[in-house]
Design a protein around this motif. Structure first.
Motif, PDB file in Angstrom:
ATOM      1  N   LEU A   1      12.124 -20.348  23.963  1.00 14.94           N
ATOM      2  CA  LEU A   1      11.481 -21.661  23.957  1.00 14.94           C
ATOM      3  C   LEU A   1      10.054 -21.562  24.501  1.00 14.94           C
ATOM      4  CD1 LEU A   1      11.742 -24.813  23.701  1.00 14.94           C
ATOM      5  CD2 LEU A   1      12.491 -24.788  26.095  1.00 14.94           C
TER       6      LEU A   1
ATOM      7  N   SER B   1      13.760 -13.663  18.278  1.00 14.94           N
ATOM      8  CA  SER B   1      14.978 -14.044  19.003  1.00 14.94           C
ATOM      9  C   SER B   1      15.345 -12.940  19.982  1.00 14.94           C
ATOM     10  CB  SER B   1      16.136 -14.291  18.031  1.00 14.94           C
ATOM     11  OG  SER B   1      16.399 -13.134  17.251  1.00 14.94           O
TER      12      SER B   1
ATOM     13  N   LYS C   1      18.187 -19.924  30.351  1.00 18.45           N
ATOM     14  CA  LYS C   1      18.583 -20.506  29.064  1.00 18.45           C
ATOM     15  C   LYS C   1      17.367 -20.690  28.167  1.00 18.45           C
ATOM     16  CE  LYS C   1      20.999 -24.461  27.025  1.00 18.45           C
ATOM     17  NZ  LYS C   1      21.715 -25.745  27.312  1.00 18.45           N
TER      18      LYS C   1
ATOM     19  N   PRO D   1      14.941 -10.961  26.343  1.00 14.90           N
ATOM     20  CA  PRO D   1      14.399 -12.218  25.823  1.00 14.90           C
ATOM     21  C   PRO D   1      13.188 -11.961  24.935  1.00 14.90           C
ATOM     22  CG  PRO D   1      13.746 -11.922  28.102  1.00 14.90           C
ATOM     23  CD  PRO D   1      14.706 -10.807  27.793  1.00 14.90           C
TER      24      PRO D   1
ATOM     25  N   GLN E   1      15.780 -17.056  27.320  1.00 16.22           N
ATOM     26  CA  GLN E   1      16.573 -16.315  26.346  1.00 16.22           C
ATOM     27  C   GLN E   1      16.393 -16.884  24.942  1.00 16.22           C
ATOM     28  OE1 GLN E   1      20.747 -15.946  27.317  1.00 16.22           O
ATOM     29  NE2 GLN E   1      21.309 -15.554  25.201  1.00 16.22           N
ATOM     30  N   SER E   2      16.260 -18.190  24.847  1.00 19.37           N
ATOM     31  CA  SER E   2      16.129 -18.827  23.527  1.00 19.37           C
ATOM     32  C   SER E   2      14.735 -18.670  22.938  1.00 19.37           C
ATOM     33  CB  SER E   2      16.468 -20.315  23.632  1.00 19.37           C
ATOM     34  OG  SER E   2      15.451 -21.019  24.338  1.00 19.37           O
TER      35      SER E   2
END
Length: 418
Positions: A36, A384, A30, A366, A33-34
Motif C-alpha cells: 500500500l 506484490s 499489513k 514486502p 506487506q500489501s
C-alpha cells in the motif's frame, strides 16, 4: 563486564510503530506487506503552498489519547510519536514497571533525530515576534531539541540507565541500535531504542527545500521511484518506531517474546552528496556489519535498501551491494517499502528494521510501492510481496550529509529451554 562472564546477545523483544501506513506493528505490517502506498499531497497546516508537494503523513494519531497532558504540552509532534511508540514497544515486549522498578538504572533510552521539533519551535517563535517574549512558553528551550524524545521517555518511565541521542545524519536510526547493543553488552538489562521524525511543518519544510535530492513531482505515484529511469528524488515522511532491546538470556528468563537478534553494525562517512564515493563507503559499512555478525554474504536473505531515489545515489547503492555481497548481490531480494510511506529521515531505517523483523517472522518480502521498471542490476521486489524463507536481513541507510550505516538482523532462534 567480567572476563569470565559469557558474552551477551542483544535481541529485540518489542516493536512499537507510528507510521503513515499504520499505528502499531500489526497495522504497519499489513499495509507494508500489501504494498500500500499512502504518499499523497501535503495537507499539514501552513504547508500546502510550499513547493514540497508529496509526503507521507501520519493521520489518525491523537497524542492526548495515550500520553499525559503534561508531556503533550512540553513536547513536539516528533516526541509525541516517540512516546506513543515506546508505549507500544513496552507492551509488545511485556515489559511492565515491575521489570525495572527494583533497578531503574538497568534500563536506558537512545533515539536518533534529524529534524527536531520544528512545529513547536515555529509556534513559539511566532509568539515571540508577534506578541513579545512574555508569551513564549518555557518549554521552547527543550521541545525543539534533538534529545527531547530520549529525555521525555526516560523521565516518564523512570529509566535511569545509559541514555543518549544520535545526531549522525539520516543513518543515525541504525546507529541508535549500535548504542543499544553496546549498552546491553556492558550490563544494561534493556534499552528503548529507535527514531521518530515530524518534518512536515512550515519551518522544517523550508529547511528541506535546499535539498537537491527532494522530489519536485506533484503526482503521488511518481514522486518517489528509486532504482528506475524515472527516479527524481525522494518524498519525505513522518513517524517512526521504537524497540525494546534486551539481553537474550534475561528476556527468555522472564518469558519475553524474542523477535530478532541484532548481530552486526558498522558505519562510515563519505561526505555530503558525494554519491560516487558513497558506493565504497556503504560497501565498507556492509562488510563491517557482516564481520561483526560473523555472517557470510551468502547468508543474507533480503536487503532493505536505503533507496534515495536519484540516479547517482541509486547507482552507488547498487554498486555497494554488488561490491559487498559479490555474486549474492545479484540474486538477493532487495526491497524499499519506504517508497509507499516516504523517507522519514532518521526514522526511515528504523521503520525498515521493523519491516525486516516482521518480514522474517512472516516469511514474506514486502514489495517496493510505485516501482516497476528497475534499471539497475538488482532483484528489486515489486508489485506484490514475495514468499521466501528469511533468516537474516541487511538494512542499509545513508544520509544526505554523507553518513553510511548497515545493520544485520537475524530471525529469533527457538528458545533452547523450550
Amino acid at each position: 563486564m567480567s572476563r569470565n562472564r559469557p558474552p551477551r546477545t542483544a535481541v529485540i523483544t518489542g516493536i512499537g510503530v507510528v507510521a503513515p501506513n499504520g499505528l502499531g506493528a500489526d497495522a504497519f505490517w499489513k499495509a507494508t506487506q500489501s504494498g500500500l502506498s499512502v504518499l499523497d499531497r501535503v495537507t499539514r497546516e501552513g504547508c500546502t503552498e510550499l513547493p514540497l508537494w508529496v509526503a507521507g503523513e501520519v493521520h489518525g494519531f491523537d497524542a492526548a489519547a495515550s500520553i499525559e497532558e503534561r508531556y503533550v504540552v512540553q513536547t513536539d509532534r516528533f516526541s509525541h510519536f516517540a512516546l506513543a511508540a515506546a508505549d507500544l514497544a513496552l507492551s509488545d515486549a511485556r515489559f511492565g514497571r515491575s521489570e525495572w522498578e527494583s533497578d531503574p538504572y538497568s534500563v536506558g533510552v537512545v533515539t536518533a533525530a534529524g529534524s527536531g521539533g520544528g512545529e513547536f519551535g515555529q509556534r513559539e517563535l511566532q509568539r515571540l515576534w508577534g506578541q513579545g517574549p512574555r508569551f513564549v512558553g518555557p518549554y521552547q528551550s527543550i521541545a525543539w531539541f534533538y534529545a527531547a524524545s530520549t529525555g521525555q521517555i526516560s523521565i516518564r518511565h523512570g529509566f535511569k540507565g545509559p541514555c543518549g541521542v544520535v545526531a549522525s545524519d539520516e543513518a543515525g536510526g541504525l546507529d541508535a541500535f549500535a548504542h543499544a547493543v553496546r549498552a546491553i553488552g556492558q550490563g544494561s538489562a534493556a534499552v528503548l531504542a529507535g527514531a521518530t521524525e515530524a518534518p512536515l511543518a512550515p519551518y522544517s519544510i523550508a529547511c528541506q527545500l535546499g535539498y537537491e535530492d527532494l522530489s519536485p513531482r506533484k503526482e503521488p505515484d511518481r514522486a518517489y521511484r528509486p532504482f528506475t529511469s524515472d527516479a527524481c528524488g525522494f518524498a519525505p515522511g513522518e513517524g517512526g518506531a521504537m524497540f525494546v532491546v534486551e539481553d537474550e538470556r534475561t528476556a527468555r528468563r522472564r518469558g519475553a517474546p524474542v523477535r530478532a537478534s541484532l548481530l552486526g553494525h558498522a558505519a562510515t562517512f563519505t561526505g555530503a552528496r558525494r554519491w560516487a564515493d558513497s558506493a565504497d563507503g556503504l560497501a565498507h559499512a556492509i562488510r563491517g556489519a557482516l564481520t561483526e555478525a560473523r555472517c557470510a554474504p551468502e547468508e543474507i536473505d533480503v536487503v532493505f535498501a536505503d533507496a534515495l531515489g536519484t540516479p547517482a545515489a541509486d547507482a552507488a547503492e547498487a554498486r555497494a551491494i554488488a561490491k559487498a555481497l559479490g555474486r549474492r548481490g545479484r540474486t538477493v531480494p532487495v526491497t524499499a517499502p519506504k517508497t509507499g510511506t516516504g523517507r522519514a529521515y532518521c526514522a526511515a531505517s528504523v521503520l525498515d528494521t521493523a519491516a525486516a523483523v516482521l518480514a522474517m517472522e512472516h516469511g514474506m518480502v514486502p514489495p517496493t510501492p510505485n516501482v516497476f521498471d528497475v534499471c539497475h542490476d538488482l532483484d528489486v521486489v515489486t508489485g506484490s510481496a514475495r514468499p521466501a524463507e528469511l533468516r537474516t536481513a541487511l538494512v542499509l541507510s545513508r544520509g544526505l550529509m554523507g553518513s553510511n550505516s548497515a545493520l544485520v538482523v537475524r530471525k529469533a532462534p527457538a528458545d533452547p529451554s523450550a
